[in-house]
Design an enzyme around this catalytic site. Structure first.
Site, PDB file in Angstrom:
ATOM      1  CG  ASN A  46      67.743  15.342 -41.038  1.00 33.07           C
ATOM      2  OD1 ASN A  46      67.794  15.190 -42.250  1.00 33.07           O
ATOM      3  ND2 ASN A  46      68.673  15.995 -40.366  1.00 33.07           N
ATOM      4  CD  GLU A  48      67.846  20.328 -38.458  1.00 30.67           C
ATOM      5  OE1 GLU A  48      67.983  21.538 -38.733  1.00 30.67           O
ATOM      6  OE2 GLU A  48      68.808  19.557 -38.215  1.00 30.67           O
ATOM      7  CB  CYS A  57      66.175  11.049 -36.619  1.00 32.10           C
ATOM      8  SG  CYS A  57      67.032  11.738 -35.213  1.00 32.10           S
ATOM      9  CD  GLU A  59      68.479   7.515 -38.694  1.00 34.80           C
ATOM     10  OE1 GLU A  59      67.847   8.581 -38.520  1.00 34.80           O
ATOM     11  OE2 GLU A  59      69.707   7.432 -38.566  1.00 34.80           O
ATOM     12  CB  CYS A  96      70.323   9.347 -32.574  1.00 30.13           C
ATOM     13  SG  CYS A  96      68.522   9.332 -32.579  1.00 30.13           S
ATOM     14  CB  CYS A  99      66.827   6.378 -34.823  1.00 26.91           C
ATOM     15  SG  CYS A  99      66.275   8.049 -35.260  1.00 26.91           S
TER      16      CYS A  99
HETATM   17  N1  THU Z   1      69.824  13.030 -37.195  1.00 23.31           N
HETATM   18  C1  THU Z   1      69.126  12.072 -37.880  1.00 23.31           C
HETATM   19  O1  THU Z   1      68.292  12.388 -38.739  1.00 23.31           O
HETATM   20  N2  THU Z   1      69.377  10.773 -37.591  1.00 23.31           N
HETATM   21  C2  THU Z   1      70.278  10.366 -36.654  1.00 23.31           C
HETATM   22  O2  THU Z   1      70.337   9.181 -36.358  1.00 23.31           O
HETATM   23  C3  THU Z   1      71.176  11.327 -36.025  1.00 23.31           C
HETATM   24  C4  THU Z   1      70.786  12.746 -36.157  1.00 23.31           C
HETATM   25  C5  THU Z   1      69.551  14.451 -37.507  1.00 23.31           C
HETATM   26  C6  THU Z   1      68.809  15.189 -36.430  1.00 23.31           C
HETATM   27  C7  THU Z   1      69.208  16.634 -36.735  1.00 23.31           C
HETATM   28  O3  THU Z   1      68.320  17.137 -37.719  1.00 23.31           O
HETATM   29  C8  THU Z   1      70.585  16.507 -37.346  1.00 23.31           C
HETATM   30  O4  THU Z   1      70.748  15.167 -37.714  1.00 23.31           O
HETATM   31  C9  THU Z   1      71.726  16.922 -36.420  1.00 23.31           C
HETATM   32  O5  THU Z   1      71.633  16.263 -35.203  1.00 23.31           O
END
Ligand code: THU
Length: 137
Positions: A46, A48, A57, A59, A96, A99
């Site tokens: 991920n 940000e 994210c 994935e 999520c 994804c």
């Molecule tokens: N996140 C992911 O990378 N993948 C997911 O399927 C769920 C959430 C990340 C996004 C953000 O950087 C952090 O987790 C908190 O939500």
């Protein structure tokens, strides 16, 4: 119900390594993904952003990296969420919805999704009814 994962599953190990590269100054919640196919393994983490909504994210990073490198045939994905404490509910380890929809563009119902700490699911268990644009496939 997920199938158990081997402790030394190499794709899960790759996802754990990918999680160490996460750029997460806001949530401090690292996620790693490792996507396997005939090309080998392509990882994502991920990433940000100060404008929270444009965060991507792990994935989706893996999927778009693979597609950008010319690969669209995938055989398995592993996901690692090392900042979810052991014993957290399964929801703390799940990919999520965004994804899942992105994966649905390239994988079918039997595609294996290995989630570190939970086990291996069939994609259809996680996302049974993806949106498909009428007439597109
Ligand atoms: N996140 C992911 O990378 N993948 C997911 O399927 C769920 C959430 C990340 C996004 C953000 O950087 C952090 O987790 C908190 O939500």
């Amino acid at each position: 119900m997920p199938l158990p994962l081997a402790a030394d599953d190499p794709l899960v190990a790759a996802a754990r390594t990918a999680a160490t590269r996460a750029y997460v100054p806001y949530s401090r919640f690292r996620v790693g993904a490792a996507l396997a196919g005939p090309f080998g393994v392509i990882c994502g983490c991920n990433v940000e952003n100060a404008s929270y909504g444009v965060t991507i994210c792990a994935e989706r990073t893996a999927v778009v990296s693979a597609v950008a490198a010319g690969h669209r045939a995938f055989t398995r994905i592993a996901i690692a969420l090392p900042d979810s404490p052991p014993g957290s509910p399964p929801t703390a380890f799940m990919p999520c919805g965004a994804c899942r929809q992105v994966l649905a563009e390239f994988v079918g119902p039997e595609f294996p999704v290995a989630i570190d700490g939970l086990g291996e699911y069939r994609f259809a268990e996680l996302f049974p009814n993806p949106f498909v644009l009428p007439g597109s496939r």
